[in-house]
Design an enzyme around this catalytic site. Structure first.
Site, PDB file in Angstrom:
ATOM      1  N   GLY A   1      51.678  29.910 -48.889  1.00 14.62           N
ATOM      2  CA  GLY A   1      50.361  29.262 -48.816  1.00 14.62           C
ATOM      3  C   GLY A   1      50.409  27.904 -49.479  1.00 14.62           C
ATOM      4  O   GLY A   1      51.482  27.341 -49.737  1.00 14.62           O
ATOM      5  N   ASN A   2      49.222  27.425 -49.777  1.00 13.42           N
ATOM      6  CA  ASN A   2      49.057  26.100 -50.346  1.00 13.42           C
ATOM      7  C   ASN A   2      49.838  25.897 -51.655  1.00 13.42           C
ATOM      8  O   ASN A   2      50.450  24.852 -51.884  1.00 13.42           O
ATOM      9  CB  ASN A   2      47.542  25.965 -50.589  1.00 13.42           C
ATOM     10  CG  ASN A   2      47.161  24.631 -51.074  1.00 13.42           C
ATOM     11  OD1 ASN A   2      47.546  23.641 -50.486  1.00 13.42           O
ATOM     12  ND2 ASN A   2      46.416  24.591 -52.151  1.00 13.42           N
ATOM     13  N   VAL A   3      49.841  26.925 -52.482  1.00 15.58           N
ATOM     14  CA  VAL A   3      50.478  26.807 -53.800  1.00 15.58           C
ATOM     15  C   VAL A   3      52.003  26.761 -53.643  1.00 15.58           C
ATOM     16  O   VAL A   3      52.686  25.890 -54.190  1.00 15.58           O
ATOM     17  CB  VAL A   3      50.041  27.979 -54.704  1.00 15.58           C
ATOM     18  CG1 VAL A   3      50.774  27.952 -56.025  1.00 15.58           C
ATOM     19  CG2 VAL A   3      48.525  27.935 -54.918  1.00 15.58           C
ATOM     20  N   ALA A   4      52.545  27.709 -52.840  1.00 14.09           N
ATOM     21  CA  ALA A   4      53.988  27.747 -52.598  1.00 14.09           C
ATOM     22  C   ALA A   4      54.445  26.436 -51.938  1.00 14.09           C
ATOM     23  O   ALA A   4      55.492  25.881 -52.278  1.00 14.09           O
ATOM     24  CB  ALA A   4      54.323  28.929 -51.695  1.00 14.09           C
ATOM     25  N   TRP A   5      53.624  25.941 -51.037  1.00 11.41           N
ATOM     26  CA  TRP A   5      53.932  24.687 -50.342  1.00 11.41           C
ATOM     27  C   TRP A   5      54.085  23.513 -51.332  1.00 11.41           C
ATOM     28  O   TRP A   5      55.079  22.785 -51.303  1.00 11.41           O
ATOM     29  CB  TRP A   5      52.812  24.416 -49.316  1.00 11.41           C
ATOM     30  CG  TRP A   5      52.730  23.036 -48.763  1.00 11.41           C
ATOM     31  CD1 TRP A   5      53.550  22.496 -47.822  1.00 11.41           C
ATOM     32  CD2 TRP A   5      51.772  22.025 -49.110  1.00 11.41           C
ATOM     33  NE1 TRP A   5      53.165  21.205 -47.555  1.00 11.41           N
ATOM     34  CE2 TRP A   5      52.077  20.889 -48.324  1.00 11.41           C
ATOM     35  CE3 TRP A   5      50.692  21.969 -49.990  1.00 11.41           C
ATOM     36  CZ2 TRP A   5      51.332  19.709 -48.410  1.00 11.41           C
ATOM     37  CZ3 TRP A   5      49.952  20.799 -50.079  1.00 11.41           C
ATOM     38  CH2 TRP A   5      50.270  19.690 -49.294  1.00 11.41           C
TER      39      TRP A   5
ATOM     40  N   ASP B   1      40.865  29.646 -53.354  1.00 11.63           N
ATOM     41  CA  ASP B   1      41.848  30.568 -53.940  1.00 11.63           C
ATOM     42  C   ASP B   1      42.541  31.206 -52.728  1.00 11.63           C
ATOM     43  O   ASP B   1      42.489  30.624 -51.630  1.00 11.63           O
ATOM     44  CB  ASP B   1      41.155  31.600 -54.844  1.00 11.63           C
ATOM     45  CG  ASP B   1      42.137  32.339 -55.757  1.00 11.63           C
ATOM     46  OD1 ASP B   1      42.525  31.781 -56.796  1.00 11.63           O
ATOM     47  OD2 ASP B   1      42.546  33.469 -55.423  1.00 11.63           O
TER      48      ASP B   1
ATOM     49  N   GLY C   1      55.487  33.725 -51.351  1.00 13.12           N
ATOM     50  CA  GLY C   1      54.295  33.154 -50.741  1.00 13.12           C
ATOM     51  C   GLY C   1      54.651  31.955 -49.878  1.00 13.12           C
ATOM     52  O   GLY C   1      55.741  31.379 -49.999  1.00 13.12           O
TER      53      GLY C   1
ATOM     54  N   LYS D   1      34.659  33.170 -61.084  1.00 10.19           N
ATOM     55  CA  LYS D   1      35.466  33.495 -59.902  1.00 10.19           C
ATOM     56  C   LYS D   1      34.577  34.218 -58.908  1.00 10.19           C
ATOM     57  O   LYS D   1      33.596  34.853 -59.294  1.00 10.19           O
ATOM     58  CB  LYS D   1      36.620  34.422 -60.295  1.00 10.19           C
ATOM     59  CG  LYS D   1      37.787  34.361 -59.350  1.00 10.19           C
ATOM     60  CD  LYS D   1      38.712  33.207 -59.675  1.00 10.19           C
ATOM     61  CE  LYS D   1      39.797  33.012 -58.683  1.00 10.19           C
ATOM     62  NZ  LYS D   1      40.813  32.077 -59.191  1.00 10.19           N
TER      63      LYS D   1
END
Ligand code: GLU
Length: 445
Positions: free
Chosen positions: A237-241, A164, A235, A124
């Protein structure tokens, strides 16, 4: 294994790294029984070795902002464990980034990547750079300065970073451009690339899609279906989307999203237009969800509130570590929530997890639920190595299979005598066994 002794040793050395210590403690506590059945692990000091990163790079990143002023940030890459493959894991750009956060994320990544069934080690990195309010040109200059330092330590067979929090397609583009210029190679050194230059279809959606596939498996085991269920997501962002899109496609109603400024409650649920608007909000670089309620009349904005105060069947934290406290979990439970799938890395505090488990509510940890993202990065690496690209259907099918395997592994190792599945235990043991065995076979290095 003597957890008290190991934790005391780490505490003495890294006492100020609280997220790292939290992540280590959770893993050790859940693998203890199985570990003690394997004296060969103890003899090889696997635990003592696995909690220590292989190496850490820290570097200065200087860049010039739009007003001509010189800015200085700190960059990091933690190469944690490469027992089962090249280091693999994202880069986080956020003002909160420090070594504790990156070590916790890198540590979790080892087990997550092992769960995907693909050959990837754990790593990471990131920076305390704050993308909020920055222009595209500033983002580009920062990414270029960051890569100018990092490039010598990464490579398609050594360490493959990705996105990330704060690092999406745009940042990967700038990072990749600079890497290519310096290394004079067009290789799969980063994942999450653009579709015309080595990216994989479905990678942008994969974390959210994979999370919803995992939830489907959790529900099926209980003879339930996601159709018609209400979902609260934190959220935007990309993940929530991705999660909002897949849950909606499968007939669930996503009634809440949230940002640092507060929560949006929309009883009508998401639709294509609203989901597309989530991306627009993100792209504005302002880190706020409030405008959602101005645009969609059915939605209400609650300043300063979290999504967890809204009544829902399924909660999916998709933002940051420790975003759900014990109190939030209690509030969800008392509102009738019966499933929490942690999508963010370590999104729930130990108190929140304990509350869910005590109430025997379905709960699964980030390293299992969100593994679809890095798994699809693994599929991107495979396509790059083969110089081909698969169709969206092919990638999605593989993602489905991987999430199903991860769920099965969690159930195999996590099913309790009373039938309750402890997904935290299941995920940690399944991931650990694979890495520990590889470390054992490779000797003392
Ligand atoms: N940052 C994501 C994670 O936490 C993705 C990492 C990757 O694709 O390498 O797993």
């Amino acid at each position: 294994m003597n957890i008290t002794e190991i934790m005391a040793g780490l505490q003495a050395k890294y006492g100020n790294e609280k997220e790292y210590l939290q992540a280590v403690r959770e893993v050790l506590e859940t693998i203890e029984d199985v570990y003690n059945e394997h004296p060969e692990f103890e003899a090889a000091k696997i635990v003592e070795r696995i909690v220590e990163p292989d190496r850490i790079f820290t570097f200065k990143v200087t860049w010039v902002d739009d007003s001509g002023e010189i800015q200085t940030n700190t960059g990091y890459r933690v190469q944690f464990n490469s027992a089962i493959g090249p280091y693999k894991g994202g880069l986080r750009f956020h003002p909160s980034v420090n070594l504790s956060i990156l070590k916790f994320l890198g540590f979790e990544q080892i087990f997550k990547n092992a769960l995907t069934t693909l050959p990837m080690g754990g790593g990471k990195g990131g920076s305390d750079f704050n993308p909020k309010g920055k222009s595209d040109a500033e983002i580009m200059r920062f990414c270029q300065a960051f890569m100018l330092e990092l490039w010598r330590n990464i490579g398609p067979d050594t360490d493959v970073p990705a996105g990330d929090v704060g690092v999406g397609g745009r940042e990967i583009g700038f990072l990749f451009g600079m890497y290519k210029k310096l290394a004079r190679e067009h290789t799969g050194v980063l994942t999450g690339k653009g579709m015309t230059w080595g990216g994989s279809l479905i990678r942008p959606e994969a974390t959210g899609f994979g999370a919803v596939y995992f939830v489907q498996h959790m529900l099926h085991l209980q003879n339930k279906d996601i159709k018609g269920k209400t979902v609260a997501i934190s959220g935007f962002g990309n993940v929530a989307w991705g999660a909002a899109m897949k849950a909606t496609q499968l007939g669930a109603k996503v009634i809440a999203i949230s940002g640092p400024d507060g929560a949006i409650y929309d009883p009508e649920g998401m639709n294509d237009e609203k989901i597309a608007y989530m991306l627009e909000l993100r792209r504005s670089n302002n880190d706020v969800v409030a405008p959602f309620a101005d645009k969609f009349p059915a939605a209400t904005f609650y300043p300063g509130k979290k999504a967890w105060s809204i009544k829902c069947d399924i909660a999916m934290p998709c933002a940051y570590q420790n975003e759900m406290s014990g109190q939030d979990a209690e509030e969800l439970i008392s509102n009738g929530t019966w499933c929490c799938a942690e999508v963010s890395n370590m999104g729930c505090t130990p108190e929140a997890i304990a509350a869910f488990q005590k109430a025997e509510i379905l709960f699964a940890p980030g390293k299992a639920v969100n593994a679809g993202g890095v798994a699809t990065s693994g599929l991107e690496m495979t396509q790059n190595a083969m110089h081909i690209s698969w169709s969206a259907e092919d990638v999605d099918k593989k993602l489905h299979e991987i999430m199903s395997n991860i769920h099965e592994a969690c159930v195999r190792y996590g099913k309790q005598p009373d039938g309750y599945v402890n997904y935290v235990k299941g995920a940690n043991i399944a991931g650990f066994m694979k890495v520990a065995t590889a470390m054992l076979e490779q000797g003392v290095i």
